[in-house]
Scaffold this motif. Structure first.
Motif, mmCIF file in Angstrom:
data_model
loop_
_atom_site.group_PDB
_atom_site.id
_atom_site.type_symbol
_atom_site.label_atom_id
_atom_site.label_comp_id
_atom_site.label_asym_id
_atom_site.label_seq_id
_atom_site.Cartn_x
_atom_site.Cartn_y
_atom_site.Cartn_z
ATOM 1 N N SER A 1 3.455 6.276 -2.157
ATOM 2 C CA SER A 1 4.705 7.013 -2.338
ATOM 3 C C SER A 1 5.095 7.177 -3.799
ATOM 4 O O SER A 1 6.046 7.892 -4.108
ATOM 5 C CB SER A 1 5.837 6.285 -1.602
ATOM 6 N N GLY A 2 4.378 6.508 -4.696
ATOM 7 C CA GLY A 2 4.725 6.580 -6.110
ATOM 8 C C GLY A 2 5.812 5.609 -6.519
ATOM 9 O O GLY A 2 6.342 5.713 -7.627
ATOM 10 N N GLU A 3 6.140 4.647 -5.642
ATOM 11 C CA GLU A 3 7.171 3.657 -5.969
ATOM 12 C C GLU A 3 6.676 2.621 -6.967
ATOM 13 O O GLU A 3 7.471 1.994 -7.659
ATOM 14 C CB GLU A 3 7.637 2.946 -4.691
ATOM 15 N N ALA A 4 5.366 2.380 -6.992
ATOM 16 C CA ALA A 4 4.796 1.382 -7.885
ATOM 17 C C ALA A 4 3.650 1.996 -8.674
ATOM 18 O O ALA A 4 2.990 2.929 -8.222
ATOM 19 C CB ALA A 4 4.303 0.182 -7.084
ATOM 20 N N ASP A 5 3.417 1.440 -9.862
ATOM 21 C CA ASP A 5 2.323 1.907 -10.710
ATOM 22 C C ASP A 5 1.066 1.076 -10.509
ATOM 23 O O ASP A 5 -0.046 1.600 -10.500
ATOM 24 C CB ASP A 5 2.740 1.846 -12.186
ATOM 25 N N ILE A 6 1.238 -0.242 -10.373
ATOM 26 C CA ILE A 6 0.105 -1.145 -10.146
ATOM 27 C C ILE A 6 0.432 -2.016 -8.934
ATOM 28 O O ILE A 6 1.533 -2.571 -8.853
ATOM 29 C CB ILE A 6 -0.165 -2.029 -11.375
ATOM 30 N N VAL A 7 -0.512 -2.113 -8.008
ATOM 31 C CA VAL A 7 -0.293 -2.854 -6.774
ATOM 32 C C VAL A 7 -1.390 -3.901 -6.614
ATOM 33 O O VAL A 7 -2.583 -3.570 -6.630
ATOM 34 C CB VAL A 7 -0.281 -1.914 -5.551
ATOM 35 N N ARG B 1 -14.004 -9.294 -2.223
ATOM 36 C CA ARG B 1 -13.434 -8.486 -3.304
ATOM 37 C C ARG B 1 -11.928 -8.430 -3.118
ATOM 38 O O ARG B 1 -11.416 -8.570 -2.012
ATOM 39 C CB ARG B 1 -13.977 -7.055 -3.270
ATOM 40 N N VAL B 2 -11.216 -8.215 -4.209
ATOM 41 C CA VAL B 2 -9.792 -7.932 -4.124
ATOM 42 C C VAL B 2 -9.611 -6.460 -4.504
ATOM 43 O O VAL B 2 -10.277 -5.963 -5.417
ATOM 44 C CB VAL B 2 -8.956 -8.857 -5.039
ATOM 45 N N ILE B 3 -8.764 -5.776 -3.762
ATOM 46 C CA ILE B 3 -8.566 -4.342 -3.977
ATOM 47 C C ILE B 3 -7.255 -4.136 -4.727
ATOM 48 O O ILE B 3 -6.183 -4.548 -4.264
ATOM 49 C CB ILE B 3 -8.537 -3.584 -2.642
ATOM 50 N N GLN B 4 -7.345 -3.514 -5.858
ATOM 51 C CA GLN B 4 -6.167 -3.258 -6.707
ATOM 52 C C GLN B 4 -5.868 -1.767 -6.733
ATOM 53 O O GLN B 4 -6.778 -0.946 -6.828
ATOM 54 C CB GLN B 4 -6.434 -3.760 -8.126
ATOM 55 N N GLY B 5 -4.590 -1.425 -6.639
ATOM 56 C CA GLY B 5 -4.178 -0.034 -6.705
ATOM 57 C C GLY B 5 -3.552 0.292 -8.048
ATOM 58 O O GLY B 5 -2.654 -0.411 -8.504
ATOM 59 N N ASP B 6 -4.031 1.342 -8.693
ATOM 60 C CA ASP B 6 -3.472 1.821 -9.964
ATOM 61 C C ASP B 6 -3.116 3.298 -9.812
ATOM 62 O O ASP B 6 -3.987 4.110 -9.487
ATOM 63 C CB ASP B 6 -4.490 1.683 -11.105
ATOM 64 N N ALA C 1 0.834 -1.204 0.000
ATOM 65 C CA ALA C 1 0.000 0.000 0.000
ATOM 66 C C ALA C 1 0.867 1.252 0.000
ATOM 67 O O ALA C 1 0.586 2.227 -0.713
ATOM 68 C CB ALA C 1 -0.926 -0.011 1.216
ATOM 69 N N ALA C 2 1.938 1.229 0.784
ATOM 70 C CA ALA C 2 2.831 2.387 0.849
ATOM 71 C C ALA C 2 3.497 2.641 -0.492
ATOM 72 O O ALA C 2 3.766 3.796 -0.851
ATOM 73 C CB ALA C 2 3.886 2.171 1.933
ATOM 74 N N SER C 3 3.770 1.587 -1.253
ATOM 75 C CA SER C 3 4.429 1.766 -2.553
ATOM 76 C C SER C 3 3.544 2.509 -3.530
ATOM 77 O O SER C 3 4.021 3.253 -4.389
ATOM 78 C CB SER C 3 4.837 0.406 -3.130
ATOM 79 N N LEU C 4 2.233 2.339 -3.400
ATOM 80 C CA LEU C 4 1.313 3.095 -4.252
ATOM 81 C C LEU C 4 1.252 4.542 -3.795
ATOM 82 O O LEU C 4 1.301 5.471 -4.603
ATOM 83 C CB LEU C 4 -0.079 2.457 -4.194
#
Length: 496
Positions: A236-242, A467-472, A231-234
């Motif tokens: 902080s901008g470290e990841a694009d898709i989580v 549900r599964v929660i996806q971060g974009d 979650a932190a990677s999303l």
């Protein structure tokens, strides 16, 4: 809704988790020629368990990265659609597939009927077999640009089986070692170019992809098992898709960056119909009426789940359209009857679900004891009927994308996972009919009839669909949100 205090730590741990993520992804360089945008930085939940062998559950990673492909794919309804095979026809136990022309593997070799037979034979003779082939005897034979697949008994779901990522078609070189190695051996829009064990992987765009050049120049994958760190990677901008943002972290993320995808997974209360209190249908009905699923969704899942109307949920959109009201037995009086409910700790929500159910059933007049253990230590007792009731989070479509196998396994008299110990002739007849019906609308109607037959008995009380929660990240365009978790990054996905 629980007090959000336990959600606060994300702000405190962002600095700490950034240390875990430092070096996760290389600095994103300028856009490459012919690309819509930058390389896609992907944070995945689970590292590979079998060296990315497609004969294991790791196959779903290869599929989600669009590097390995199958003969057939499934549409939203679960119907088979062309992929590496363009068409197919059935004759009894035999299915003949026409192989797509003009396809090359990432190592430059051509897709042929012989290559398809090689991959399918490797899967069919593997030990252990891929899960999709459990109990299935399958052989394949090539004849020019066609491949004939023959099963030991007539199987109306052969195309759906061949859609499983575990039956991906790879170049011959993938099978030369002791284990299957997908590096540079797929046919998809992205070529797997680097595998760093359980730490990371990298893929580059394959410009000769038969379906047209991908929009992104490549994918950089990092495995981040810690949910807070993902979650932190999303944030902080470290990841694009989580992948799989935990419910506990979703509330403190920008809600525009997360998508909740219905999963084909139902949280169900199984009631023991063979012995004990719930052998009485009227007391099963009393338990069903006592369950307040909405409060469980709000309290345990923080509203990020769907209240169940049946065993099959919104991940199978046709189910609600076909479902009709079910007739139940009248509820009896629990009158202080003592019951034991079992569940397990491996899925974090289930003990909390059990505690909530305990209160609800006690209010209805039952005396309730809980038995909560690790799954490995409780499964055999559950299958042996040692509990009056059991709470299970159950996948409702298996690898074929079809729910008939789940229904048979869980509710047929000879089902291998019949926790409810159900033995009902009407249910067995409905399940046999669903299993034998050809894929399509008729099979879907038969499946819903089988669901209704099960629900009529109150052997199972479906509570909610997960549900599964996806971060974009905000710059991500056209990431897939797939309930079956077969797609994530496609040829159309890119980062601005």
């Amino acid at each position: 809704m629980r007090v959000p205090a336990r959600l606060v730590p994300l702000t405190a741990v962002t600095t700490a988790t950034s240390a875990l993520l430092t070096g996760c992804f290389s600095a994103t360089g300028p856009e490459e020629a012919g690309s819509e945008g930058k390389r896609i930085r992907l944070a995945m939940m689970q590292p590979p368990r079998s060296g990315l062998s497609p004969l294991s559950d790791d196959a779903f990673k290869l599929s989600r990265w669009s590097t390995a492909e199958t003969l057939v794919k499934l549409n939203a309804e679960g119907d088979a659609q062309p992929a590496l095979a363009t068409e197919w026809k059935r004759s009894g136990k035999k299915w003949t597939f026409t192989i797509r022309k003009g396809v090359t593997f990432h190592d430059g070799t051509k897709l042929t009927g012989e290559a398809v037979v090689n991959s399918l034979t490797e899967a069919a003779t593997a030990s252990p077999k891929p899960r999709i082939l459990d109990g299935v005897e399958l052989t394949a034979k090539a004849d020019g640009d066609t491949v004939t697949v023959t099963t030991a008994v007539e199987d109306p779901l052969v195309p759906q089986r061949l859609s499983s990522p575990q039956l991906s078609i790879l170049a011959a070189k993938a099978y030369e070692g002791k284990t299957v190695n997908p590096l540079g051996a797929g046919t998809g829009p992205f070529e797997l170019t680097e595998v760093n064990g359980t730490a990371s992987a990298a893929l580059d765009r394959y410009d000769d992809y038969w379906g047209g050049k991908a929009k992104a120049p490549g994918i950089d994958v990092k495995y981040v098992p810690d949910g807070t760190a993902r979650a932190a990677s999303l944030r902080s901008g470290e990841a694009d898709i989580v992948e799989a943002v935990p419910v506990s972290q979703a509330a403190v993320l920008d809600q525009d960056l997360i998508t909740e995808v219905p999963m084909p997974r139902t949280n169900t209360l199984y009631l023991n119909t063979e012995k004990g209190v719930f052998k009485d249908a009227s007391l099963r009905a009393a338990a069903r009426e006592a369950v307040d699923a909405e409060s469980i969704v709000k309290g345990v899942y923080e509203g990020r789940a769907d209240v169940a109307e049946g065993l099959l949920g919104p991940a199978l959109p046709w189910a609600a359209e076909l479902r009709t009201p079910v007739q139940h037995a009248e509820a009896g009086d629990p009158d202080g009857e003592a019951i034991t409910i079992g569940t397990f700790t491996d899925r974090a929500e289930l003990p909390e679900v059990a505690a909530t159910l305990q209160q609800q059933l006690q209010k209805a007049g039952f005396k309730v004891k809980l038995d909560v253990r690790e799954y490995a230590n409780i499964e055999s007792d559950a299958l042996a009927g040692e509990f009056d009731a059991f709470i299970l989070s159950r996948a409702t479509v298996l690898d074929s994308g079809d729910p008939a196998a789940y229904l048979y396994s869980d509710f047929a008299s000879d089902g291998s996972f019949n926790i409810a110990q159900l033995a009902d002739k009407n249910v067995d007849t409905a399940l046999d009919r669903a299993s034998d019906t050809a894929a399509g609308d008729a099979r879907r109607r038969a499946v819903i009839d089988a669901e209704a037959a099960v629900l009529t008995t109150d052997a199972a009380v479906p509570m909610l669909h997960e549900r599964v929660i996806q971060g974009d990240a905000s710059g991500v365009v056209d990431a897939a949100h797939d309930p079956r978790e077969r797609e994530l990054v496609t040829a159309d996905t890119y980062v601005k």
